[in-house]
Design an enzyme around this catalytic site. Sequence first.
Site, PDB file in Angstrom:
ATOM      1  N   ASP A 149       0.854  -1.195   0.000  1.00 39.34           N
ATOM      2  CA  ASP A 149       0.000   0.000   0.000  1.00 39.34           C
ATOM      3  C   ASP A 149       0.887   1.242   0.000  1.00 39.34           C
ATOM      4  OD1 ASP A 149      -2.403  -1.456   0.134  1.00 39.34           O
ATOM      5  OD2 ASP A 149      -2.236  -1.638   2.304  1.00 39.34           O
ATOM      6  N   ASP A 183      -7.052  -1.394  -4.566  1.00 38.78           N
ATOM      7  CA  ASP A 183      -8.121  -0.998  -3.646  1.00 38.78           C
ATOM      8  C   ASP A 183      -9.001   0.082  -4.275  1.00 38.78           C
ATOM      9  OD1 ASP A 183      -7.068  -2.698  -1.696  1.00 38.78           O
ATOM     10  OD2 ASP A 183      -5.783  -1.129  -0.878  1.00 38.78           O
TER      11      ASP A 183
END
Length: 222
Positions: A149, A183
């Site tokens: 991330d 995401d």
Amino acid sequence: MSLKKSLLLIMLILVIDQWSKIFIKTHFFLGESVEVFSWFKILFIENEGAAWGAKLSDVLPVSDNVGKLILTIFRLFAIVGIGYWLFDLIRKKVSRTYVLAVSFIFAGALGNIIDSVFYGVIFDHSSGQMATLFSEEPYGSLFYGKVVDMLYFPMVDTTWPDWVPYFGGGNFSFFDPVFNIADTAISTGVGILIVFNKKAFGRKEEEVEIPATNEYQDSLKE
């Protein structure tokens, strides 16, 4: 929306997602950040669990390794299910909006599964160093990779006023989650289904209204 266009969209999202993750892994060490704007930073973290970093071992009496394996296997079954869902929608020629949304969801889910399944065997660790792609000393094993991330939007980062009960003087920040392109794709797909639900679940592409003119009705009687 045709199968070809859906696959092209999925491949585009996967390429951008994996390129960004590989770039971060090989150019940042874990926890390193770069401020792009005051409200947007590139912050490298690794997620071993599900959404928001949650772990299965936090809610079930299993070890972190077992929880990670169960989660990865669940994701594999889920991506097969989403893939069949997408193929079935295209076969039934449902609305373009519906296919578009599920294509985004499928691409995002697949992007994160690639991390979970393969990253543990193709990268070494990122703690205090920049990881090496196809390292001879990988940090994990198959099915035990960590999701990369890097997108962080601390739009509000301040301190609670002293007069606020309990929280006074403490830090307050919004928006805290750190996420990635995959995401974003999943959220986009879900958002399309919610916001454009009438278009998504409307009539099929091939359905066309034929005006019931007198001439057309007469032809049916003959």
